[in-house]
Enzyme design. Structure first.
Site, mmCIF file in Angstrom:
data_model
loop_
_atom_site.group_PDB
_atom_site.id
_atom_site.type_symbol
_atom_site.label_atom_id
_atom_site.label_comp_id
_atom_site.label_asym_id
_atom_site.label_seq_id
_atom_site.Cartn_x
_atom_site.Cartn_y
_atom_site.Cartn_z
ATOM 1 N N VAL A 108 -9.002 13.943 78.676
ATOM 2 C CA VAL A 108 -7.888 13.115 79.158
ATOM 3 C C VAL A 108 -6.590 13.420 78.411
ATOM 4 O O VAL A 108 -5.500 13.310 78.982
ATOM 5 C CB VAL A 108 -8.244 11.604 79.100
ATOM 6 C CG1 VAL A 108 -8.315 11.093 77.667
ATOM 7 C CG2 VAL A 108 -7.261 10.785 79.921
ATOM 8 N N GLU A 166 -12.350 4.562 81.455
ATOM 9 C CA GLU A 166 -13.156 3.911 80.412
ATOM 10 C C GLU A 166 -13.961 4.924 79.613
ATOM 11 O O GLU A 166 -14.157 6.056 80.032
ATOM 12 C CB GLU A 166 -14.103 2.905 81.042
ATOM 13 C CG GLU A 166 -14.823 3.363 82.302
ATOM 14 C CD GLU A 166 -15.551 4.661 82.222
ATOM 15 O OE1 GLU A 166 -16.312 4.840 81.233
ATOM 16 O OE2 GLU A 166 -15.398 5.513 83.113
ATOM 17 N N GLY A 308 -15.592 10.249 83.413
ATOM 18 C CA GLY A 308 -14.936 8.988 83.067
ATOM 19 C C GLY A 308 -13.669 9.267 82.291
ATOM 20 O O GLY A 308 -12.966 10.239 82.572
ATOM 21 N N GLU A 309 -13.344 8.389 81.317
ATOM 22 C CA GLU A 309 -12.143 8.483 80.467
ATOM 23 C C GLU A 309 -10.861 8.724 81.273
ATOM 24 O O GLU A 309 -9.924 9.353 80.791
ATOM 25 C CB GLU A 309 -12.321 9.511 79.331
ATOM 26 C CG GLU A 309 -12.404 10.970 79.698
ATOM 27 C CD GLU A 309 -12.618 11.927 78.497
ATOM 28 O OE1 GLU A 309 -11.844 12.875 78.357
ATOM 29 O OE2 GLU A 309 -13.581 11.717 77.713
ATOM 30 N N ALA A 310 -10.819 8.193 82.497
ATOM 31 C CA ALA A 310 -9.631 8.296 83.361
ATOM 32 C C ALA A 310 -9.275 9.731 83.709
ATOM 33 O O ALA A 310 -8.141 10.009 84.123
ATOM 34 C CB ALA A 310 -8.417 7.587 82.739
#
Lengths: 343, 343
Positions: A108, A166, A308-310
Site C-alpha cells: 500500500v 484493513e 487487503g491493506e487497501a
C-alpha cells in the site's frame, strides 16, 4: 460539512447518525452528465470512466468534482478467534505489518506513492485482541461504538475521496461470519483461504465460522449486534469511516472482502447507506464475489488480488484520476470543431 | 537493441523481420518471480500485478524492469469503405480528431497526462483514403508494407513500454473484415456499433463486411494479404509497431477492437508474435471479446470503453506503474522483520 459533533460510544448514537445520512446531489450529477455529452467522443464511449466522473460529482456534491486530496486509510486490529488456528500466519504479523506500513515497505505504501494518496495507518489496540467469537461477543457495545467513532475520525474536511482497507490476522474469518449472519447460506460458501489456508485447515476455518454464527444467531437480527459479536475493531472502524464520509460528502472506495463485509453491515441497516461507495476490485477471496452480488455492486476490476491493506482501493484512485482528467480536460465538439454524429 | 535496419517496402522484407523476433528473456522473468516470493505479502496476493511485473521483466529483458519512458502512439488513417455509410460519423472526423489530439483536447491527451506518457500522433495520408475494399484491395503490397514500416518508426531506443491505438472513421468495419477473414464465423458476429450505428445501419455494416471478405476470400490464406486487402494504413502501422517493439524488446499494450485486430494478423503469421503484448481492456465493441478468446488473451479490465485512440491502453500504463512500484519498492520479509507463513 456535516461532521459528527462528538465521539460516539453507543449504538443509539450510531443509529442517530445513520438517520442523518444525506442523499445524492442530483444537480451536480446532472451537470456532469450534461458536460459529458458535449465532449469529443461518441456518447458513452468512455464507459465506466464517464460513470465514475458522474459518481464523484454526485457524492462530492459539486461540479466539477475534485481529486487533489485522496486519502487511503488502513485500520489494523487483532482477533481473538486467531487462536483457533484459522490463519496461515501468526497473529503477531498484524503488528509487524503495521510497522512495515509505517516504514514504507508494504504494497500500500508503493501504491499510495504511485497515485499520490495520503496514507494513514490506524493501529487499534493490537496487544488487546477482541474476544474469540466462538466463546463470547468479540466486543462490548461500547468497544464496538468507540471503534466506529475512531474510524469516523479518518474523515477530515478537504479529503476528496477515501480509500479504505484493513490489516488483521484472522479477519477474513470474522468477515465470513459477518456475511453468514447477514445473508445466510452455508459457512463454507463465505469462507476462503485468506492469507493461504487450504484443505483440512480451510474446513476447520469454515467450522469456526459456523460455530461463531450459531452462538450469536439469536442476537444477529440487528446488524450492529452482528458487527460487535462477530467483527473486530478494524472492521467497526471501517463501518464508522464509511458513515462519516457520507456525512462529509466524501466518496468512498472500498477494498476487498473484509472491508466490504464491514461496510455491508451499514447496508443491512439502511439500503442506501453505501450509495456513495464504489468497490475497487473483486478479491480472489471467493466470498467477495458473492458479497458484491448481495450488495448489488460491480467492482471496477478483477486482478485476483487478495492482500487487503487497501491495496485494491488505492489502485482505483489512479482510475478515478483518469476519469476526472477526461471529464474536466477534454475539448467539446464545439471547441474542437469536430463534426457530430450524422442524422 | 535490434532495430530494423531500413524501411521495408515489401512483404518479403516483413516476413524476414518476423523470422527474427526474439523470444522471452526467461532469466529476467525468473529473477522477477524470485524477488516476488520474498516480498511482504502472502505469495500471489497481488494477483495480476505480480504477473505484470514479471511480464515487463521478461519482455524488456532486464530485472528490475523500468517504466520511466512509456509512449502512447495513435495512428490515424482513412478508409474508402467509409463511403458505404458504415459509420455514424462522417469521414472528415478522422482529420478533425487528429487536430484535437495535436491541440490536446481528446481523451488520450488527458490520459497521457495522468500517467505521464509521451503521446505521438501519426497522421497517415488522411486526404488519400484506402480503396473501398468491397471493390478492390484496400492497399497495394507496397502501400501496406510502407505503412507497416511507418509504424515501426514509432519504436525508438529507450521506450520502456508502447501503448498502441488508432483513429479512423470506418475502421471497426475494416477490423471486423480482418477478423472474419482470419477466424471465420459470420460477419454479424464480428460487426458492432463502432461509434454508434444500430438497427438497419448495423445490418448494412455487417453486409459490407461480408461482401468485402467474399471479394478477397481466395487470397486471404496469407494474413498479410488479409491486412492489405481489408485493413488500412493505421492498422498496418500498428502491426508494424508491434513487430518493431518485439525486435527492440519493448513490451506492448494493445487497445481495443481495431488495434487488436491489426495485431491479430501477426499472430496468424506466427503464433508467438504477440507474446510480448498485453491487451488493456475489453472493448464494448462486441467483436473484441470474441477476438480476445481467439487470441488467448485476457484483458486487464472491462470498463465498457469503445473510443479507440489508445485510451484503454494508456489507462493501463498507470496499472503497470503500480505493479512495478510494488515489485521494486516493497520490503522483503527479512528486511521488514515480518514472520512468514506457519508450518
Amino acid at each position: 460539512m456535516n461532521q459528527p459533533r462528538k465521539p460516539v460510544a453507543s449504538f443509539a448514537e450510531i443509529r442517530a447518525l445513520l438517520a442523518e445520512l444525506p442523499g445524492p446531489d442530483l444537480e451536480s450529477g446532472t451537470r456532469a452528465a450534461t458536460r459529458e455529452a458535449t465532449l469529443t467522443k461518441p456518447a458513452g464511449a468512455l464507459g465506466r470512466l464517464e460513470e465514475l466522473a458522474g459518481w464523484l460529482a454526485t457524492w462530492q456534491g459539486r461540479h466539477p468534482p475534485q481529486l487533489d486530496r485522496p486519502r487511503t486509510c488502513v485500520f489494523a486490529g487483532n482477533h481473538g478467534v486467531a487462536a483457533r488456528g484459522v490463519s496461515a500466519y501468526p497473529a503477531e504479523v498484524t503488528a509487524q505489518m503495521v510497522q512495515n506500513f509505517l516504514r514504507g515497505g508494504a504494497a500500500v505504501n508503493q501504491l499510495c506513492k504511485t497515485v499520490d494518496a495520503d496514507l494513514r495507518v490506524y493501529e487499534m489496540a493490537l496487544d488487546r485482541p477482541t474476544a474469540d467469537f466462538t466463546r463470547a461477543p468479540a466486543m462490548s457495545e461500547e468497544e464496538c461504538a468507540r471503534a466506529m467513532a475512531y474510524g469516523m475520525m479518518a474523515v477530515e474536511p478537504g479529503i476528496d475521496v477515501l480509500a479504505l482497507g484493513e490489516m488483521g490476522i484472522a479477519n477474513t474469518t470474522a468477515a465470513a461470519a459477518i456475511c453468514l449472519a447477514l445473508f445466510g447460506g452455508e459457512a463454507a460458501e463465505w469462507t476462503g483461504p485468506g492469507t493461504g489456508v487450504a484443505g483440512a485447515a480451510l474446513a476447520r476455518k469454515a467450522a469456526v465460522v459456523a460455530e461463531g454464527v450459531a452462538v450469536h444467531k439469536s442476537a444477529c437480527a440487528d446488524p450492529l449486534e452482528t458487527l460487535r459479536r462477530l467483527g473486530g475493531y478494524e472492521l467497526a472502524a471501517i463501518a464508522g469511516a464509511v458513515m462519516a464520509a457520507r456525512l462529509a460528502r466524501t466518496p468512498v472506495v472500498l477494498d476487498g472482502f473484509a472491508c466490504t463485509a464491514a461496510a455491508a453491515v451499514l447496508q443491512a441497516l439502511d439500503p442506501r447507506a453505501l450509495d456513495h461507495c464504489i468497490v475497487a476490485h473483486v478479491s480472489a477471496e471467493p466470498g467477495h464475489r458473492r458479497l458484491l452480488a448481495r450488495l448489488g455492486k460491480t467492482a471496477l476490476f478483477d486482478f485476483g488480488m487478495r492482500l487487503g491493506e487497501a491495496s485494491g482501493a488505492t489502485l482505483a484512485i489512479g482510475l478515478l484520476r483518469a476519469a476526472l482528467a477526461c471529464h474536466t480536460g477534454m475539448a467539446t465538439f464545439a471547441e474542437a470543431g469536430v463534426s457530430g454524429k450524422e442524422k
